[in-house]
Design a protein around this motif. Structure first.
Motif, PDB file in Angstrom:
ATOM      1  N   ALA A 134      -9.275   4.841   5.349  1.00  0.00           N
ATOM      2  CA  ALA A 134     -10.294   5.731   4.797  1.00  0.00           C
ATOM      3  C   ALA A 134      -9.660   6.738   3.840  1.00  0.00           C
ATOM      4  O   ALA A 134     -10.243   7.073   2.795  1.00  0.00           O
ATOM      5  N   LEU A 135      -8.474   7.200   4.171  1.00  0.00           N
ATOM      6  CA  LEU A 135      -7.756   8.127   3.295  1.00  0.00           C
ATOM      7  C   LEU A 135      -7.361   7.442   1.996  1.00  0.00           C
ATOM      8  O   LEU A 135      -7.482   8.024   0.905  1.00  0.00           O
ATOM      9  N   ARG A 136      -6.918   6.226   2.100  1.00  0.00           N
ATOM     10  CA  ARG A 136      -6.530   5.466   0.905  1.00  0.00           C
ATOM     11  C   ARG A 136      -7.726   5.259  -0.017  1.00  0.00           C
ATOM     12  O   ARG A 136      -7.608   5.346  -1.238  1.00  0.00           O
ATOM     13  N   ALA A 137      -8.895   5.010   0.569  1.00  0.00           N
ATOM     14  CA  ALA A 137     -10.107   4.828  -0.240  1.00  0.00           C
ATOM     15  C   ALA A 137     -10.546   6.137  -0.889  1.00  0.00           C
ATOM     16  O   ALA A 137     -11.058   6.150  -2.018  1.00  0.00           O
ATOM     17  N   ARG A 138     -10.351   7.250  -0.177  1.00  0.00           N
ATOM     18  CA  ARG A 138     -10.756   8.560  -0.700  1.00  0.00           C
ATOM     19  C   ARG A 138      -9.817   9.050  -1.790  1.00  0.00           C
ATOM     20  O   ARG A 138     -10.226   9.740  -2.720  1.00  0.00           O
ATOM     21  N   TYR A 139      -8.540   8.692  -1.695  1.00  0.00           N
ATOM     22  CA  TYR A 139      -7.544   9.145  -2.675  1.00  0.00           C
ATOM     23  C   TYR A 139      -6.778   7.928  -3.198  1.00  0.00           C
ATOM     24  O   TYR A 139      -5.622   7.696  -2.845  1.00  0.00           O
ATOM     25  N   PRO A 140      -7.413   7.126  -4.048  1.00  0.00           N
ATOM     26  CA  PRO A 140      -6.768   5.892  -4.519  1.00  0.00           C
ATOM     27  C   PRO A 140      -5.496   6.142  -5.334  1.00  0.00           C
ATOM     28  O   PRO A 140      -4.652   5.246  -5.446  1.00  0.00           O
ATOM     29  N   GLU A 141      -5.354   7.352  -5.879  1.00  0.00           N
ATOM     30  CA  GLU A 141      -4.168   7.655  -6.677  1.00  0.00           C
ATOM     31  C   GLU A 141      -2.975   8.068  -5.823  1.00  0.00           C
ATOM     32  O   GLU A 141      -1.845   8.173  -6.320  1.00  0.00           O
ATOM     33  N   ALA A 142      -3.195   8.324  -4.543  1.00  0.00           N
ATOM     34  CA  ALA A 142      -2.131   8.794  -3.665  1.00  0.00           C
ATOM     35  C   ALA A 142      -1.166   7.662  -3.321  1.00  0.00           C
ATOM     36  O   ALA A 142      -1.546   6.484  -3.241  1.00  0.00           O
ATOM     37  N   THR A 143       0.101   8.019  -3.126  1.00  0.00           N
ATOM     38  CA  THR A 143       1.121   7.053  -2.712  1.00  0.00           C
ATOM     39  C   THR A 143       1.145   7.009  -1.184  1.00  0.00           C
ATOM     40  O   THR A 143       1.649   7.928  -0.536  1.00  0.00           O
ATOM     41  N   ILE A 144       0.577   5.949  -0.629  1.00  0.00           N
ATOM     42  CA  ILE A 144       0.443   5.816   0.825  1.00  0.00           C
ATOM     43  C   ILE A 144       1.180   4.565   1.281  1.00  0.00           C
ATOM     44  O   ILE A 144       0.947   3.465   0.770  1.00  0.00           O
ATOM     45  N   THR A 145       2.081   4.734   2.232  1.00  0.00           N
ATOM     46  CA  THR A 145       2.856   3.635   2.789  1.00  0.00           C
ATOM     47  C   THR A 145       2.606   3.567   4.294  1.00  0.00           C
ATOM     48  O   THR A 145       2.638   4.588   4.973  1.00  0.00           O
ATOM     49  N   VAL A 146       2.356   2.371   4.797  1.00  0.00           N
ATOM     50  CA  VAL A 146       2.117   2.168   6.226  1.00  0.00           C
ATOM     51  C   VAL A 146       3.200   1.270   6.794  1.00  0.00           C
ATOM     52  O   VAL A 146       3.517   0.223   6.222  1.00  0.00           O
ATOM     53  N   VAL A 147       3.773   1.695   7.920  1.00  0.00           N
ATOM     54  CA  VAL A 147       4.811   0.920   8.589  1.00  0.00           C
ATOM     55  C   VAL A 147       4.342   0.615  10.017  1.00  0.00           C
ATOM     56  O   VAL A 147       4.009   1.533  10.774  1.00  0.00           O
ATOM     57  N   ALA A 148       4.300  -0.658  10.371  1.00  0.00           N
ATOM     58  CA  ALA A 148       3.987  -1.085  11.738  1.00  0.00           C
ATOM     59  C   ALA A 148       5.228  -1.758  12.302  1.00  0.00           C
ATOM     60  O   ALA A 148       5.599  -2.849  11.878  1.00  0.00           O
ATOM     61  N   ASP A 149       5.890  -1.081  13.226  1.00  0.00           N
ATOM     62  CA  ASP A 149       7.180  -1.561  13.731  1.00  0.00           C
ATOM     63  C   ASP A 149       7.278  -1.171  15.205  1.00  0.00           C
ATOM     64  O   ASP A 149       7.189   0.007  15.550  1.00  0.00           O
ATOM     65  N   GLY A 150       7.463  -2.129  16.068  1.00  0.00           N
ATOM     66  CA  GLY A 150       7.475  -1.881  17.493  1.00  0.00           C
ATOM     67  C   GLY A 150       8.842  -1.615  18.096  1.00  0.00           C
ATOM     68  O   GLY A 150       8.958  -1.483  19.317  1.00  0.00           O
ATOM     69  N   ARG A 151       9.893  -1.494  17.282  1.00  0.00           N
ATOM     70  CA  ARG A 151      11.229  -1.279  17.835  1.00  0.00           C
ATOM     71  C   ARG A 151      11.323   0.075  18.544  1.00  0.00           C
ATOM     72  O   ARG A 151      10.823   1.072  18.052  1.00  0.00           O
TER      73      ARG A 151
END
Length: 422
Positions: A134-151
Motif C-alpha cells: 500500500a505504501l509503494r502504491a501511495r508513493y510510487p517514486e519512493a525507493t522501497i526494497t523488501v527482503v524476505a529471509d528466514g535465517r
C-alpha cells in the motif's frame, strides 16, 4: 529459571506480586498477635520511617525530573550541513495496529537527500507486507526494497531480521526503526544533524506512548510518558543512564563495522542497550536530540499490559542492575502510601502522600507542556503509579520474559535462552 504460564489465568509473573502482598499482610497479622504491643509499634514505626525517607527522596527526584524535562526539550536541534543518503531499515512482523500509518510517517519526511526504505520479514507471506505494498502504491517514486529471509543467528529474531536486510542497504547512514513507531516530518533532518556533530557515532531518541483504543492501552501510554520518559532524561542529565533505544537508532555503516556488526547481538535481550555500549567502547558518543517519537501501546487487557511492561522492566534490570534497584525512588506515591499504612494513617504520613501526588502531577504537567501534548486521564495518576510500582517489584521475582509469544530465560549478563517447560 522457567516462567511458564498455566493454560488458564495469569502467569506466575503476574500473580507473584499479589502473593507477596498476601504474605506481607499475613506477616503483619502474625506480628500483631505474637509480638508485644510496644515492640509492634516500634517495628511498624521503623518500617513507616524507612518508607517515608524513600518517599521524600522520591519527591526530590520527581521535582528534579520536572525541571530537567523542560530543559531537555528546550535545547536547539542540530541542523545538518549536508543531506547524505539514508537507508531506513524496518523489521516487520505481522499486521500490527495502524502499521500503514506508522510507515507512512517515514515516507513524508522533509529531507532533501535520497532515502531508501528497506523492509524485512522472516516469511514472504507475512501480512505486514500488505502495508508495504500500500505504501509503494501511495508513493510510487519512493525507493522501497523488501527482503524476505528466514535465517536466524540466535533467539533475538529482530537482530536476525536486521542482519538479513543489511545486505541490501544502499546508503552509508543506517536508520533502524521499529515498525510501531511514528515520527514527525523533520525526524530524519534532526537525526542526521545530530549524527554529524563531532564525536557522535550513534543517535537514538526518547519516545512517548501512542495509545490504541481501550483503557489499558491508555494506562500503558501513561506509564511510558510519565515514568519512563522522565526517568531517562533525568538519568542522562545526572550521568547515571547510558541509554540506547531500539525504537529508532541511527549510525553510519563505518561505525557499525567498527563495532563488529549486528550479528554479535543475536543472543541479547536488550540488543539496543548492547549496541549503544559497543558504540561507546569504540570511542564515540551516543547522542539523544531534543525530540520525541511515538511508540504504539496496544495492550488491550490487564494481562497483556502487565506482561509487556514486565518484560520491559526486566530488560532494564538485565541492562543495569544497580540502576534498576535505585529506581525504587521513582515511585514516591506508592512509597508514601506504604508509609501511611504502616504508621496507622498518621497525619504526617498522609500529608506526605498528598505532597508526593502533587509532585507527580507537576511532573505530568511539565512533560505534556514540553512535548506539546494534551494531558488526559490525570485522575488515574494514582492507579498508574501503583501499577507501575507492582510491576517494578515483580521484575525481581523471575528471570523469564515473554517476547512475541515465545518464553525465554535471561541470565545475569542479559543473554536470552529458550525457557524449558516444567
Amino acid at each position: 529459571m522457567t516462567n511458564i504460564a498455566p493454560k488458564s489465568g495469569l502467569s506466575w509473573s503476574v500473580r507473584a506480586p499479589a502473593c507477596l502482598l498476601v504474605l506481607g499482610v499475613s506477616a503483619a497479622w502474625l506480628l500483631r498477635h505474637l509480638v508485644s504491643p510496644h515492640a509492634e509499634n516500634l517495628l511498624f514505626d521503623a518500617i513507616a520511617g524507612v518508607f517515608a525517607v524513600a518517599a521524600l527522596l522520591g519527591i526530590v527526584y520527581t521535582l528534579l525530573a520536572s525541571w530537567l524535562v523542560g530543559r531537555f526539550f528546550a535545547r536547539g536541534a542540530s541542523v545538518p550541513s549536508r543531506f547524505p543518503g539514508v537507508t531506513v531499515v524496518k523489521p516487520l512482523h505481522g499486521d500490527e495496529w495502524q502499521l500503514a500509518e506508522h510507515l507512512d510517517t517515514f515516507s513524508r519526511q522533509d529531507y532533501p537527500g535520497p532515502i531508501q526504505y528497506l523492509f524485512g520479514v522472516h516469511d514472504a507471506t507475512d501480512p505486514a507486507l500488505k502495508s508495504v505494498e500500500a505504501l509503494r502504491a501511495r508513493y510510487p517514486e519512493a525507493t522501497i526494497t523488501v527482503v524476505a529471509d528466514g535465517r536466524l543467528y540466535g533467539p533475538n529474531r529482530k537482530i536476525a531480521n536486521l542482519v538479513n536486510m543489511l545486505e541490501h542497504a544502499e546508503h552509508d547512514i543506517l536508520c533502524f526503526a521499529d515498525s510501531d513507531v511514528r515520527v514527525s516530518r523533520d525526524y530524519l533532518s534532526q537525526v542526521v544533524g545530530a549524527l554529524g556533530e563531532p564525536g557522535v557515532g550513534l543517535v537514538t531518541t526518547v519516545y512517548r506512548g501512542l495509545c490504541a483504543p481501550g483503557f489499558w492501552s491508555q494506562v500503558g501510554a501513561a506509564m511510558t510518558d510519565y515514568h519512563f520518559l522522565p526517568g531517562v532524561i533525568t538519568g542522562v542529565a545526572i550521568g547515571r543512564a547510558r541509554p540506547c533505544f531500539g525504537q529508532t537508532i541511527a549510525m553510519t555503516r563505518d561505525t557499525l563495522t567498527a563495532i563488529g556488526g549486528l550479528e554479535q547481538f543475536a543472543h541479547h535481550l536488550a540488543e539496543d542497550h548492547a549496541m549503544g555500549e559497543a558504540v561507546r567502547r569504540s570511542g564515540v558518543k551516543v547522542a539523544i536530540p531534543p525530540m520525541v517519537v511515538q511508540h504504539a501501546c496496544v495492550e488491550d487487557t490487564f494481562a497483556k499490559l502487565f506482561t509487556h511492561e514486565l518484560r520491559w522492566s526486566r530488560t532494564i534490570r538485565a541492562a543495569d542492575r544497580s540502576g534498576h534497584l535505585g529506581a525504587v525512588l521513582m515511585h514516591p506515591v506508592p512509597l508514601a502510601l506504604l508509609a501511611a499504612m504502616f504508621s496507622g494513617g498518621a497525619a504526617p504520613m498522609c500529608l506526605l502522600a498528598c505532597v508526593a501526588l502533587a509532585a507527580r502531577m507537576l511532573l505530568v504537567r511539565n512533560i505534556d507542556r514540553a512535548t506539546r501534548s494534551p494531558t488526559r486521564g490525570l485522575f488515574n495518576l494514582p492507579l498508574w503509579d501503583i501499577l507501575q510500582f507492582v510491576i517494578y517489584l515483580a521484575s525481581f521475582c523471575s528471570s523469564g520474559v515473554v517476547w512475541r509469544g515465545i518464553r525465554f530465560s535471561v541470565d545475569g549478563n542479559g543473554m536470552l535462552s529458550p525457557a524449558q517447560e516444567e
